[in-house]
Design an enzyme around this catalytic site. Structure first.
Site, PDB file in Angstrom:
ATOM      1  N   ALA A  13       0.825  -1.221   0.000  1.00  0.00           N
ATOM      2  CA  ALA A  13       0.000   0.000   0.000  1.00  0.00           C
ATOM      3  C   ALA A  13       0.854   1.264   0.000  1.00  0.00           C
ATOM      4  CB  ALA A  13      -0.938   0.000   1.207  1.00  0.00           C
ATOM      5  N   ARG A  98      21.211   6.002   3.331  1.00  0.00           N
ATOM      6  CA  ARG A  98      20.331   4.830   3.382  1.00  0.00           C
ATOM      7  C   ARG A  98      20.730   3.882   4.517  1.00  0.00           C
ATOM      8  NH1 ARG A  98      21.642   5.457  -2.172  1.00  0.00           N
ATOM      9  NH2 ARG A  98      19.941   6.345  -3.372  1.00  0.00           N
ATOM     10  N   GLY A 130      13.505  -2.436  -0.327  1.00  0.00           N
ATOM     11  CA  GLY A 130      13.547  -1.634   0.904  1.00  0.00           C
ATOM     12  C   GLY A 130      14.988  -1.395   1.337  1.00  0.00           C
ATOM     13  N   ASP A 159      19.628   2.563 -10.285  1.00  0.00           N
ATOM     14  CA  ASP A 159      20.894   3.270 -10.505  1.00  0.00           C
ATOM     15  C   ASP A 159      21.377   3.056 -11.938  1.00  0.00           C
ATOM     16  OD1 ASP A 159      21.175   3.853  -7.555  1.00  0.00           O
ATOM     17  OD2 ASP A 159      21.160   1.673  -7.537  1.00  0.00           O
ATOM     18  N   ARG A 162      19.293   5.143 -14.162  1.00  0.00           N
ATOM     19  CA  ARG A 162      19.673   6.554 -13.986  1.00  0.00           C
ATOM     20  C   ARG A 162      20.959   6.853 -14.759  1.00  0.00           C
ATOM     21  NH1 ARG A 162      18.514   6.468  -7.435  1.00  0.00           N
ATOM     22  NH2 ARG A 162      16.363   7.229  -7.566  1.00  0.00           N
ATOM     23  N   HIS A 187      23.829  -0.178  -3.219  1.00  0.00           N
ATOM     24  CA  HIS A 187      22.841   0.861  -3.579  1.00  0.00           C
ATOM     25  C   HIS A 187      22.946   1.959  -2.514  1.00  0.00           C
ATOM     26  CE1 HIS A 187      19.306   2.945  -4.878  1.00  0.00           C
ATOM     27  NE2 HIS A 187      18.710   2.756  -3.721  1.00  0.00           N
TER      28      HIS A 187
HETATM   29  P1  NAD Z   1       6.338   4.068   1.767  1.00  0.00           P
HETATM   30  O1  NAD Z   1       6.528   4.533   3.174  1.00  0.00           O
HETATM   31  O2  NAD Z   1       5.477   4.842   0.835  1.00  0.00           O
HETATM   32  O3  NAD Z   1       5.764   2.580   1.781  1.00  0.00           O
HETATM   33  C1  NAD Z   1       6.310   1.584   2.571  1.00  0.00           C
HETATM   34  C2  NAD Z   1       5.179   0.647   2.926  1.00  0.00           C
HETATM   35  O4  NAD Z   1       5.731  -0.459   3.608  1.00  0.00           O
HETATM   36  C3  NAD Z   1       4.149   1.271   3.886  1.00  0.00           C
HETATM   37  O5  NAD Z   1       2.852   1.123   3.333  1.00  0.00           O
HETATM   38  C4  NAD Z   1       4.317   0.489   5.175  1.00  0.00           C
HETATM   39  O6  NAD Z   1       3.076   0.290   5.873  1.00  0.00           O
HETATM   40  C5  NAD Z   1       4.869  -0.826   4.640  1.00  0.00           C
HETATM   41  N1  NAD Z   1       5.643  -1.601   5.617  1.00  0.00           N
HETATM   42  C6  NAD Z   1       6.460  -1.152   6.581  1.00  0.00           C
HETATM   43  N2  NAD Z   1       6.962  -2.185   7.282  1.00  0.00           N
HETATM   44  C7  NAD Z   1       6.461  -3.305   6.724  1.00  0.00           C
HETATM   45  C8  NAD Z   1       6.593  -4.689   7.015  1.00  0.00           C
HETATM   46  N3  NAD Z   1       7.350  -5.115   8.033  1.00  0.00           N
HETATM   47  N4  NAD Z   1       5.918  -5.579   6.256  1.00  0.00           N
HETATM   48  C9  NAD Z   1       5.137  -5.166   5.234  1.00  0.00           C
HETATM   49  N5  NAD Z   1       4.952  -3.856   4.931  1.00  0.00           N
HETATM   50  C10 NAD Z   1       5.617  -2.948   5.660  1.00  0.00           C
HETATM   51  O7  NAD Z   1       7.802   3.847   1.178  1.00  0.00           O
HETATM   52  P2  NAD Z   1       8.224   3.653  -0.344  1.00  0.00           P
HETATM   53  O8  NAD Z   1       8.492   4.985  -0.947  1.00  0.00           O
HETATM   54  O9  NAD Z   1       7.298   2.720  -1.008  1.00  0.00           O
HETATM   55  O10 NAD Z   1       9.669   2.986  -0.147  1.00  0.00           O
HETATM   56  C11 NAD Z   1       9.795   1.692   0.403  1.00  0.00           C
HETATM   57  C12 NAD Z   1      11.277   1.356   0.583  1.00  0.00           C
HETATM   58  O11 NAD Z   1      11.924   1.267  -0.681  1.00  0.00           O
HETATM   59  C13 NAD Z   1      12.074   2.385   1.380  1.00  0.00           C
HETATM   60  O12 NAD Z   1      12.964   1.711   2.256  1.00  0.00           O
HETATM   61  C14 NAD Z   1      12.849   3.131   0.320  1.00  0.00           C
HETATM   62  O13 NAD Z   1      14.006   3.744   0.815  1.00  0.00           O
HETATM   63  C15 NAD Z   1      13.161   1.994  -0.627  1.00  0.00           C
HETATM   64  N6  NAD Z   1      13.564   2.362  -1.999  1.00  0.00           N
HETATM   65  C16 NAD Z   1      14.564   1.631  -2.569  1.00  0.00           C
HETATM   66  C17 NAD Z   1      14.968   1.909  -3.871  1.00  0.00           C
HETATM   67  C18 NAD Z   1      16.083   1.129  -4.530  1.00  0.00           C
HETATM   68  O14 NAD Z   1      16.534   1.545  -5.612  1.00  0.00           O
HETATM   69  N7  NAD Z   1      16.571   0.025  -3.977  1.00  0.00           N
HETATM   70  C19 NAD Z   1      14.341   2.930  -4.589  1.00  0.00           C
HETATM   71  C20 NAD Z   1      13.306   3.654  -3.970  1.00  0.00           C
HETATM   72  C21 NAD Z   1      12.936   3.361  -2.666  1.00  0.00           C
HETATM   73  C1  LMR Z   2      16.501   5.917  -4.420  1.00  0.00           C
HETATM   74  O1  LMR Z   2      17.620   5.621  -4.835  1.00  0.00           O
HETATM   75  O2  LMR Z   2      15.763   6.747  -4.987  1.00  0.00           O
HETATM   76  C2  LMR Z   2      15.989   5.220  -3.186  1.00  0.00           C
HETATM   77  O3  LMR Z   2      16.936   4.334  -2.665  1.00  0.00           O
HETATM   78  C3  LMR Z   2      15.481   6.158  -2.165  1.00  0.00           C
HETATM   79  C4  LMR Z   2      16.608   6.876  -1.466  1.00  0.00           C
HETATM   80  O4  LMR Z   2      16.643   6.867  -0.239  1.00  0.00           O
HETATM   81  O5  LMR Z   2      17.454   7.458  -2.153  1.00  0.00           O
END
Ligand code: NAD
Ligand code: LMR
Length: 327
Positions: A13, A98, A130, A159, A162, A187
């Site tokens: 969600a 991060r 995450g 990345d 990008r 990352h």
């Molecule tokens: P967000 O806060 O919009 O959504 C996260 C969701 O996870 C929330 O709905 C929350 O209720 C849920 N959640 C939290 N703990 C949970 C658990 N234990 N089990 C199941 N659901 C859980 O965040 P977002 O923008 O969707 O980002 C999510 C993650 O992805 C963040 O850690 C963010 O930094 C990461 N991210 C990584 C990359 C990448 O390139 N690797 C890129 C963008 C974001």
């Molecule tokens: C990103 O690369 O956009 C995500 O990992 C979110 C962040 O914390 O930078």
């Protein structure tokens, strides 16, 4: 039509989850002949919001969507999953690295690894999104001893994409004509986007119009490394649609194969290739065939690259040491 594949998504969600559900249900992940069942996992307080996502998925009447389940119970959510995209975790805010999320988010991935180990398909392919994604993937893998270690991966495809976009903008050549891009390592801001093997319209990127050592070192590398932070600053929230898109690219290429002599960047368990510490989840150039990834071998590594590849390896070793109790 094929048997439906089960795709589990945690944090379904949230910002990224909301994008992922609709892209996957429309066939972007596994192609136009592959029905999918979505198994959406959230924490209990977000189940109402998740109910709304399920209602919208129903209302979209996707031909390929063979079922949707929504749950806060990990063993229900991961049951027989063919793919698991682990997104649910806290995003960082302005000024944070991060790795600052490690103590809070790290705790999420042990229980998820154990639940996958108990109930998922024995060949479940896992992508951790995450943050800090690489070390969270290591935690999940360590808690799933009965699943193949190589099935635990983390996302550096954003990345990679990008880097393609920055090089395309600089050279004026569309990113579809750029091949063999590489992101090495974590990352994080130590990741190393490497252009030494990249081809722009078939010619070495380092010799392309507009590319020189100064732009590469002082502009391209830091821009790619800091792009996540720049998005957070501009949007007031971390990247979401581009992150979901990259997650789809990662799993699609892993499942369906990479294109000819091109490769993609995937953070995978190191086997010691290129002198990287075995075991850490490190981004390498990878090709995929028949649902298996392999690290591209034999690339020549110059001194400039060696120092940067080792620095990001060192950061991953430090992150691993910091979460030793969870492994
Ligand atoms: P967000 O806060 O919009 O959504 C996260 C969701 O996870 C929330 O709905 C929350 O209720 C849920 N959640 C939290 N703990 C949970 C658990 N234990 N089990 C199941 N659901 C859980 O965040 P977002 O923008 O969707 O980002 C999510 C993650 O992805 C963040 O850690 C963010 O930094 C990461 N991210 C990584 C990359 C990448 O390139 N690797 C890129 C963008 C974001
Ligand atoms: C990103 O690369 O956009 C995500 O990992 C979110 C962040 O914390 O930078």
């Amino acid at each position: 039509m094929n048997r439906p594949k089960r795709v589990a998504i945690t944090g379904a969600a949230g910002q990224i989850g909301y994008q992922l559900c609709f892209r996957i249900a429309s066939g972007d992940l596994l192609g136009p002949n592959q029905p999918v069942i979505l198994q959406l996992i959230e924490i209990a307080p977000a189940l109402d919001a998740l109910k709304g996502v399920v209602m919208e998925l129903e209302d979209a009447a996707f031909p390929l969507l063979a079922g949707v389940e929504a749950t806060a119970d990990l063993e229900t959510g991961f049951k027989d999953a063919d793919y698991a995209i682990l997104v649910g975790a806290k995003p960082r805010g302005p000024g944070m690295e991060r790795a600052d999320l490690l103590s809070e988010n790290g705790k999420i991935f042990g229980p998820q690894g154990r639940a996958l180990n108990a109930v998922a398909s024995r060949d479940v392919k896992v992508l951790v999104v995450g943050n800090p994604a690489n070390t969270n993937a290591l935690i999940a893998q360590a808690n799933a001893p009965d699943l193949p270690k190589e099935n635990f991966t983390a996302m550096t495809r954003l990345d990679h994409n990008r880097a393609l976009a920055q090089l395309a903008a600089r050279t004026g050549i569309h990113h579809t004509s750029i091949r063999q891009m590489t992101i090495w390592g974590n990352h994080s801001s130590t990741q190393y986007p490497d252009l030494h093997h990249t081809l722009v319209a078939g010619k070495p990127a380092m010799e392309a119009e507009g590319v020189d050592a100064s732009w590469y070192e002082s502009d391209f590398i830091p821009t790619v490394q800091q792009r996540g932070a720049a998005i957070i600053k501009a949007r007031g929230a971390s990247s979401a649609a581009s992150a979901a898109s990259a997650a789809i690219d990662h799993i699609r290429d892993w499942a369906l194969g990479t294109d000819g002599d091109d490769w993609v960047s995937m953070a995978v368990p190191s086997d010691g290739s290129y002198g990287i510490e075995p075991g850490v989840i490190y981004s390498f150039p990878c090709t995929c065939e028949n649902g298996q990834w392999s690290i591209v071998q034999g690339l020549e590594i110059n001194e400039f690259s060696r120092a940067r590849m080792d620095a990001t390896d060192q950061e991953l070793r430090e992150e691993r040491a910091a979460v030793e109790s969870l492994l």
